[in-house]
Design a protein around this motif. Structure first.
Motif, PDB file in Angstrom:
ATOM      1  N   THR B  12       0.735  -1.254  -0.029  1.00 42.02           N
ATOM      2  CA  THR B  12      -0.010   0.052   0.055  1.00 42.02           C
ATOM      3  C   THR B  12       0.893   1.125   0.108  1.00 42.02           C
ATOM      4  O   THR B  12       0.430   2.373  -0.595  1.00 42.02           O
ATOM      5  N   LEU B  13       1.956   1.099   0.688  1.00 45.92           N
ATOM      6  CA  LEU B  13       2.826   2.297   0.750  1.00 45.92           C
ATOM      7  C   LEU B  13       3.825   2.400  -0.270  1.00 45.92           C
ATOM      8  O   LEU B  13       4.445   3.369  -0.705  1.00 45.92           O
ATOM      9  N   GLY B  14       3.961   1.228  -1.173  1.00 42.33           N
ATOM     10  CA  GLY B  14       4.742   1.269  -2.107  1.00 42.33           C
ATOM     11  C   GLY B  14       6.124   1.426  -2.109  1.00 42.33           C
ATOM     12  O   GLY B  14       6.943   2.104  -2.734  1.00 42.33           O
ATOM     13  N   ILE B  15       6.580   0.385  -0.988  1.00 42.67           N
ATOM     14  CA  ILE B  15       7.897   0.639  -0.563  1.00 42.67           C
ATOM     15  C   ILE B  15       8.491  -0.518  -0.201  1.00 42.67           C
ATOM     16  O   ILE B  15       7.857  -1.687  -0.216  1.00 42.67           O
ATOM     17  N   ASN B  19      12.592   1.120   3.632  1.00 47.10           N
ATOM     18  CA  ASN B  19      12.293   2.552   3.700  1.00 47.10           C
ATOM     19  C   ASN B  19      11.328   2.922   4.971  1.00 47.10           C
ATOM     20  O   ASN B  19      10.802   3.930   5.004  1.00 47.10           O
ATOM     21  N   LEU B  20      11.099   1.894   5.584  1.00 43.80           N
ATOM     22  CA  LEU B  20      10.103   2.063   6.893  1.00 43.80           C
ATOM     23  C   LEU B  20      11.034   2.685   7.872  1.00 43.80           C
ATOM     24  O   LEU B  20      12.471   2.597   7.887  1.00 43.80           O
ATOM     25  N   PRO B  21      10.427   3.593   8.961  1.00 46.75           N
ATOM     26  CA  PRO B  21      11.083   4.179   9.821  1.00 46.75           C
ATOM     27  C   PRO B  21      11.814   3.042  10.754  1.00 46.75           C
ATOM     28  O   PRO B  21      11.225   1.851  10.806  1.00 46.75           O
ATOM     29  N   TYR B  54       1.380   3.524  12.634  1.00 49.47           N
ATOM     30  CA  TYR B  54       2.578   3.596  11.820  1.00 49.47           C
ATOM     31  C   TYR B  54       3.566   2.486  12.046  1.00 49.47           C
ATOM     32  O   TYR B  54       3.400   1.598  13.022  1.00 49.47           O
ATOM     33  N   TYR B  55       4.441   2.339  11.367  1.00 51.34           N
ATOM     34  CA  TYR B  55       5.267   1.033  11.524  1.00 51.34           C
ATOM     35  C   TYR B  55       6.469   1.361  11.426  1.00 51.34           C
ATOM     36  O   TYR B  55       7.336   2.326  11.110  1.00 51.34           O
TER      37      TYR B  55
END
Lengths: 847, 61
Positions: B12-15, B19-21, B54-55
C-alpha cells in the motif's frame, strides 16, 4: 558520452621532482619587461609561461592569447624555506618522530594496534570515524607523543622541540634551519608516515620544505596597461619579483663568501617573502605592502572569505531575468500584484511561443515598434537574434511555428518576488506584474507581512519565470492568495493593520451615516461603481457601504458580528476578525465560500476603503489625547497613595511576622509576591479609570480598542503612571549598588514600592532621575533578552528547516524523503493541511 | 506483524522494508515485545486526539 562520476578527490603535495617536471621554464631574472617593452626571457613574464598580449605567440604551445592555457614555471631557491601554511604539520611530524633515528615514537606493540585500526578503517571504507563523535585515535595518540621522553627504538633521550609561529623551530636552545628540518623529515620511513596519517604516495613530508617554487602562469597574474601606457603588474608578480630579488642577492653573497650573519639575514628575508607569497595575512608577521601602502593580495587572499574565489565566484550564483530595486507602498494595486517600474519592464522579457494557432498574433506583436514589443527572436536553430529596424521585415516573413519571441514584460505576467533573508517559503511569492511609472517596486501593505518588509529603504528582487511550466507552477503554488493562511497553524498572515483597521472600525460603527457624495467617493476609491440602498433620509449607513465590498454569497457569524447574505447586519470590524492572527475567522469563511481570489480582492478593496474613510474622517492623534483631566489626575494620585500605603502595610506585616506566607514560598518571597500583585492591581485600576473616563472620540483610545496600533497599557503609561519597572528574573530590581539597593539615594533595606522600581510618574509628567534609571534598567534587560532569544531560536529554526526541507507529502498523505523512506505514515497524524483547517471548520459549522 | 501483513502494508505504501522508519532491537519498547531484527512493529498512536498507525522496522544497529 556518459559523464564520469567523481568518487573521491585526493589532495597531495608536489615534490621537487614533480615541480620540475611540471615546469616549462626555470626563471632567473627578477624582472618583467625590458626597455623595449618585451617580456624578458627567464623573467617573470617569460613567453614560455603563456601569453596574454594579443599578437604574441606562446613559446611552449604555440597558441595565442585566447588559445594558450598558460604553463607553470619554477624558481630554484638557493637556500630552502619552510612552506608556512604547513608549519603546523611539520611541527606535528617532528614531535612524533625520534630526533636521532627518525622512527615514530611508538613501541612496536602500539604500532601493531594502529596498523589494525587502519586496516579496519580501510576494510569498512569509512575513513572518518570522527563523524560518530569519536576522535581519530591517531590524533589522540599523536598529542601524547609530545611527552615521550625517550625513543622506544634507539633509546635516545628526546630534546625539547619548540615551535614558534609562523616558521621557527628550536631544538633545545638551538634554532633549526630549514635544511636541517628537511633532512629530518626525509628520514621518516613510509611505514611510519602511514601510521601518523600521511600518505607517502602523494605527500612526502620533505616536500613541505621548498627548494623549488612553482610559479603560476601569467594568465593567473595578468598585467594591465593603464591609459598612460604604463604597465601595472599583478600583486602576485610583484611578490615573485621580491622573492627572486632576494634569492639572487643571497646567491651572490654566498658565492662571495659573505659572513654567516649576512647570509642568515637574507635567508630569513627569503623565508618572509615566500611566507607572504602564500598568505599575506599570516599571523605573527607584518603583511607585505605595495608602494602605495596597500597590503598585497597574495594566494590565500585570492581564495579566502566572502570575496574569495570560493564564495564569490564558485558558490556565488547569479541569474538572468531578474531585477532589484527599492520597494514602496501602493494601496491602489491589488494584494497579489507587484508594481514594476517601466524601465525594468522594458528590460525584462517573457518568451512568446509561436504556434500555428497564434502565428497572426505573433506577427502583430513583432511588428510593434514601441513599449510592449519584441526584443529578441529565437529561431528553430536555437540561436537568439536581436530585433532591429533593419532585420524586422525579413523576420516577419521568416517567422513560423516553433519560433520564440522574447517580449517585454507587461501587465499580468507572472513574477516571483523575494526579500532576503529568505527564511520562509513565503519569502518568495508569485505576483502579477503591474507596470507603473517611477523607479521602485510597489506592494500593498498586507503583502508586507510575509516578507517582513517595510519601506525605510528595503530592496527586493524580482524574477521572471521563463517556461510555461515555471509560470504555471509559480501561479498555482506560489501566488499571494495561496499564502494568506499560514501552513504552521492556519492563522491569517496576510491582512490589514493600522489605518486599514481603524478606517473600517470607524466606518462600521452603528451610527455612521454618510452623505451620498461621501459614499460615492469612498466606494469609488475602493473600486466599486455601484451604490448601496439609501436610508429613508437619503443618507447611507457605513455598514451598508462596507457591505458593498463583500463578495457574493457570504454568511458569517461570530459573537457580536454578523454578515448575512453579504450584508453586515451587526457588529463592528476590528483587528480581531479582520487583522492577522488566529482570531480572524472571517477570512477562512470568505475563502471557503467565495474563493481565495475573492478574498484577496476584498483585502485590496477594503484597504482602499479604509484609507479613504480614515482620511475623510480625519484620524489624528496629539498630546491632548493623552492628557488626563484634573479629576483623573486626582484620582490617580489617590490610587498611588493608597497603593503605597498598602505596600507599607504589607512590609510592616512582614516585619512583625504577621504576614500570611503563600503556598510553597518563604515569608520573604510571599512579601515580594503580594507586593507585585498589589502594584499590578494598581495599574489595572488605572486602566479601568482610563476606559471609564476617556472620551469615545479620543483617537489614542480608538487605536487601542480597534486594535489598529498600540494598546491600552501604552496609553496608561503615557497619561497615568508607568508602574513597576525593571523586573529581573521575575522579581523587582534590588541590586546595583553595593548594599543591596539600586542606587545610594535609597535607604538600606528599603523594600518600598519606589525603592524597588515602581514608577509613579507618567511619560507625560516626565520621570525623576531615579525613575528614569529604573526604566532604563528594565529597557536594557528586555532588549538583551529579546536579542538573545531571537538569535537562538532563529538558528534553531534554520537548522530544523534545513533538515526537513526535502521531505514532501505524497498523494497517499504519507511523508517521504528523497529516497522514498517513510517519515510519517500520515502527515501530522491526521493528514490535514493546516491552511485549510479553517475552511473545514467553517463547513462543519454550516452543516 | 505477520509476513502477510507486512507485505500488504509495504505494497500500500509502495515501498520496501528498508524504507520504513527504524527502531533498535535494544530499544526498551522493542525489548518489551521481545522483537527480533527484521520484525516490523505496528504502532497505534494517539497524539492530541489524533489516532493513527505507523510502522517501524526492528534493526540491529
Amino acid at each position: 558520452m556518459q559523464a564520469e562520476i567523481i568518487k573521491q578527490i585526493k589532495f597531495g603535495i608536489f615534490s621537487q621532482e614533480q615541480i620540475k617536471k611540471l615546469s616549462v621554464a626555470k626563471l632567473t631574472v627578477p624582472d618583467t619587461y625590458n626597455e623595449d617593452g618585451y617580456p624578458i626571457d627567464g623573467g617573470l613574464l617569460d613567453q614560455r609561461l603563456g601569453v596574454i598580449d594579443p599578437g604574441l605567440v606562446c613559446k611552449t604551445c604555440g597558441g595565442r592569447a585566447k588559445t594558450c592555457p598558460g604553463h607553470f614555471g619554477h624558481i630554484e631557491l638557493v637556500r630552502p624555506v619552510i612552506h608556512s601554511e604547513f608549519a603546523k604539520i611539520i611541527n606535528m611530524l617532528l614531535q612524533a618522530t625520534c630526533q636521532k633515528c627518525h622512527r615514530i615514537l611508538l613501541n612496536n606493540e602500539q604500532i601493531g594496534v594502529f596498523r589494525e585500526e587502519i586496516a579496519a578503517e580501510i576494510a569498512t571504507e569509512n575513513p572518518a570515524p570522527e563523524n560518530n563523535g569519536e576522535k581519530h585515535a591517531e590524533q589522540d595518540m599523536l598529542k601524547r607523543l609530545k611527552s615521550v621522553k625517550k625513543c622506544p627504538h634507539c633509546q635516545t633521550v628526546q630534546e625539547k622541540l619548540k615551535f614558534s609561529m609562523p616558521t621557527y623551530f628550536y631544538l633545545g636552545e638551538r634554532r633549526l634551519k630549514p635544511d636541517e628540518i628537511r633532512d629530518m623529515l626525509a628520514k621518516i620511513s613510509d611505514e611510519d608516515l602511514v601510521i601518523i596519517g600521511v600518505d607517502p604516495r602523494t605527500s612526502r613530508p620533505e616536500a613541505l620544505i621548498l627548494n623549488t617554487l612553482l610559479v603560476p602562469p601569467v594568465d593567473v597574474r595578468p598585467s594591465i596597461t593603464l591609459e598612460t601606457g604604463e604597465r601595472s603588474e599583478d600583486d602576485l608578480t610583484h611578490k615573485l619579483v621580491d622573492i627572486m630579488r632576494i634569492n639572487q642577492r643571497l646567491e651572490q653573497n654566498i658565492n662571495a663568501g659573505a659572513p654567516q650573519i649576512i647570509i642568515d639575514d637574507l635567508w630569513e628575508l627569503l623565508q618572509y617573502h615566500v611566507t607572504t607569497y602564500f598568505n599575506n595575512e599570516t599571523s605573527g608577521i607584518p603583511p607585505a605592502r605595495h608602494r602605495s601602502g596597500r597590503a598585497l593580495k597574495t594566494i590565500a587572499q585570492r581564495l579566502k572569505g566572502k570575496e574569495g574565489r570560493f564564495r564569490y565566484n564558485l558558490s556565488g550564483k547569479r541569474v538572468n531575468y531578474s531585477a532589484r530595486t527599492v520597494i514602496s507602498v501602493d494601496p491602489a494595486i491589488d494584494v497579489d500584484e507587484v508594481g514594476v517600474p517601466r524601465a525594468i519592464a522594458e528590460k525584462l522579457t517573457v518568451p512568446f511561443y509561436v504556434t500555428e494557432w497564434n502565428l497572426e498574433a505573433a506577427k502583430k506583436l513583432l511588428e510593434k515598434a514601441e513599449y510592449p514589443m519584441v526584443v529578441n527572436i529565437v529561431g528553430l536553430d536555437g540561436k537568439r537574434k536581436r530585433i532591429l529596424d533593419t532585420n524586422k521585415e525579413d523576420l516577419l516573413k521568416e517567422i513560423k511555428p516553433g519560433y520564440i519571441l522574447e517580449r517585454q514584460l507587461q501587465d499580468g505576467d507572472i513574477a516571483l518576488f523575494n526579500r532576503q533573508p529568505s527564511l520562509h517559503r513565503i519569502s518568495i511569492m508569485a505576483h502579477r506584474v503591474k507596470v507603473l511609472p517611477g523607479k521602485t517596486f510597489r506592494i500593498t501593505y498586507p503583502a508586507t507581512a510575509p516578507y517582513n518588509a517595510d519601506f525605510d529603504g528595503d530592496e527586493m528582487n524580482l524574477h521572471i519565470p521563463q517556461t510555461l511550466e515555471a509560470q504555471a507552477e509559480a501561479k498555482y503554488l506560489m501566488a499571494v492568495q495561496n499564502q494568506i493562511f499560514s501552513p504552521r497553524d492556519g492563522n491569517v498572515i496576510i491582512a490589514n493593520g493600522e489605518d486599514g483597521v481603524i478606517g473600517l472600525y470607524l466606518l462600521t460603527q452603528d451610527d455612521t451615516r454618510l452623505e451620498k457624495g461621501e459614499a460615492e467617493c469612498l466606494l469609488g476609491a475602493a473600486g466599486i461603481r455601484e451604490m448601496p440602498k439609501a436610508e429613508r433620509d437619503g443618507t447611507y449607513s457605513g455598514k451598508r457601504v462596507f457591505s458593498m465590498l463583500l463578495p457574493k454569497g457570504l454568511d458569517f457569524e461570530v459573537e457580536k458580528f454578523k454578515i448575512k447574505n453579504s450584508e453586515l447586519v451587526e457588529g463592528v470590524v476590528n483587528k480581531k476578525m479582520y487583522g492577522s492572527g488566529g482570531s480572524n475567522k472571517l477570512f477562512a469563511a470568505m475563502a471557503m465560500q467565495c474563493g481565495l481570489d475573492a478574498l484577496s480582492e476584498f483585502l485590496a478593496m477594503s484597504s482602499r476603503l479604509a484609507y479613504a474613510y480614515s482620511t475623510l474622517y480625519g484620524v489624528t492623534i496629539g498630546v491632548k489625547d493623552y492628557m488626563p483631566t484634573e479629576e483623573m489626575r486626582k484620582e490617580k494620585e489617590a490610587l498611588i497613595t493608597e497603593t503605597e500605603a498598602k505596600v507599607r502595610d504589607l512590609i510592616s506585616q512582614y516585619k512583625s511576622k504577621k504576614l500570611e506566607p503563600l503556598l510553597g514560598m518563604t515569608l520573604r518571597q510571599s512579601l515580594e509576591q503580594t507586593i507585585m500583585v498589589e502594584l499590578d492591581l494598581a495599574r489595572g485600576k488605572a486602566i479601568q479609570m482610563l476606559n471609564r473616563d476617556t472620551d469615545q472620540a479620543n483617537f489614542a483610545m480608538l487605536m487601542a480598542t480597534s486594535g489598529a496600533r498600540a494598546n491600552i497599557l501604552n496609553m496608561e503609561q503615557m497619561s497615568m503612571f508607568l508602574g513597576q519597572q525593571a523586573s529581573r528574573e521575575g522579581g523587582r530590581i534590588k541590586r546595583g549598588y553595593y548594599t543591596n539597593r539600586v542606587v545610594p539615594h535609597i535607604a538600606r533595606n528599603d523594600t518600598s514600592a519606589e525603592a524597588r522600581g515602581f514608577v509613579k510618574s507618567s511619560f507625560l509628567d516626565g520621570l525623576s532621575p531615579i525613575e528614569m534609571l529604573m526604566h532604563a534598567v528594565g529597557g536594557r534587560g528586555t532588549v538583551i533578552q529579546k536579542g538573545l532569544l531571537t538569535q537562538r531560536s532563529g538558528y534553531l529554526q534554520r537548522r530544523l528547516a534545513n533538515a526537513l526541507q526535502d521531505y514532501y507529502v505524497l498523494h497517499d498523505n504519507s511523508v517521504r524523503d528523497v529516497n522514498n523512506n517513510v517519515i510519517e505514515t500520515i502527515y501530522g497524524g491526521d493528514g490535514l493541511d493546516p491552511t485549510r483547517v479553517g475552511f473545514a471548520k467553517e463547513r462543519k459549522e454550516k452543516e | 506483524m505477520s509476513r502477510n501483513d507486512i507485505n500488504s502494508v509495504l505494497s500500500t505504501l509502495g515501498i520496501t522494508v528498508g524504507n520504513l522508519p527504524k527502531i533498535l532491537v535494544s530499544d526498551p519498547q522493542a525489548k518489551k515485545l521481545s522483537a527480533k531484527a527484521g520484525d516490523v512493529l505496528e504502532i497505534e498512536r494517539e497524539d492530541f486526539g489524533k489516532a493513527y498507525t505507523y510502522y517501524r522496522l526492528v534493526v540491529e544497529r
